[in-house]
Write an enzyme that holds these catalytic residues in place. Sequence first.
Site, short mmCIF file in Angstrom:
data_model
loop_
_atom_site.label_atom_id
_atom_site.label_comp_id
_atom_site.label_asym_id
_atom_site.label_seq_id
_atom_site.Cartn_x
_atom_site.Cartn_y
_atom_site.Cartn_z
CG HIS A 143 -1.92 -1.08 1.25
ND1 HIS A 143 -2.79 -1.33 0.21
CD2 HIS A 143 -2.19 -2.02 2.20
CE1 HIS A 143 -3.54 -2.38 0.52
NE2 HIS A 143 -3.19 -2.82 1.71
ZN LIG Z 1 -4.21 -6.91 3.25
#
Ligand SMILES: [Zn+2]
Length: 395
Positions: A143
């Site tokens: 992320h």
């Molecule tokens: Zn995850």
Amino acid sequence: MPAKTVLYDPKEFLLMDGIDELERSSPTPNPFWNRPRFEVIWNLPVMSGMTKHENIKLEAMRMADRDELSIYHDRSYIETVELFGNTGAAFSSRFGLDTEECPVFQDMHKYAAYPVGTTIDAVLDVTEEQFTSALSFFGGMHHAMESRAAGFCYYNDCAVALKMYRQMNPTKKCLYLDTDVHHGDGTQNAFYLDPNVLTISLHEYSMGFFPQTGRAEEIGAGSGKGYTVNIPLPPLTDDFEYWRVFEDVVVPLWKSYKPDLVFWEVGADGHIGDPLADLMLTFDTYARLAKTVNQLVHLGNKQLVIVGGGGYNPISAAKIWTIVLSEIAGVALPPTLPDDWVELCRSFNLTMERDGWTDRPTRSDDDHQPKIRRAIDDAISVIKEKIFPIHGIAE
Ligand SMILES: [Zn+2]
């Protein structure tokens, strides 16, 4: 026979105590950055005796330096993570830092830089042909963006290592397969314009579910159009539907793309027992995924890098990554869970719902099944219409 699989040992990573300090100063434990999670995960293959097998070679995890991190990350962002990590305090909320998921804590920079150095080594170890496969349980920080922390991730080891691979091998192709339950948004962003990195992410997609990206219509842009593949899955997707979409979409794209390097981010949070997500995958599906990935890699260029990712039930995550290691390295699992490991889990107040290496196969119930099937069919038809023709796959 030489070891064919390298596994990265987090000994020095676990000697740091920033996460202990974080736990003392936080009202609730961080679901990712906590000691029980790391210890329980790492000690399962060790206490199972698997790490002593001749097929597996242990290498130490290594911190990436600033120059390596800056292959992908913005210099001022790296300096901020380093500065905040040295003081253990944030002066202001910048770059997505100092949030519930990405708290500022002592040695934050080092904790984040270890997975990156390790994943770089993993890519080098397989591409320089010292090993066929490399596994790092504590990578997969998919992320993190160029200058932004998100979803427990500060530096994106996948993006840094693959950018390095691209610089060193300008004409070679990499398949980035992301089966973490969350969309691999950071890695997708890093290669959105690049046809030499085919990113395929299978993830839960629903209202309010992090990170709210990863629709099937996100397919890459410019010369990278058709080289970003997203398979959004509704909550309660079961083994059967998961496998159907894997065979319908992932396998044909993989076979037609013929990657030189395969990079698999295998978050363990798609498992039915995960507290932060809603898919219904069982241990058997992870074993089957590992077996299939291994077979496809061996039909091709025989270069496989595997990193972990999310997984917030430490016991399930430990089992899943040990099962993956067993399949990839060809080392049998012990018939029962090691007693000292069960004791370790107890010492951290983690309860074992079920002994052994399998759980019951599940099907989503009759009310949900047609809706789930329809949503998945819709995603498959978008991919077949927009992406398959670019790869010359007839449908
Ligand atoms: Zn995850």
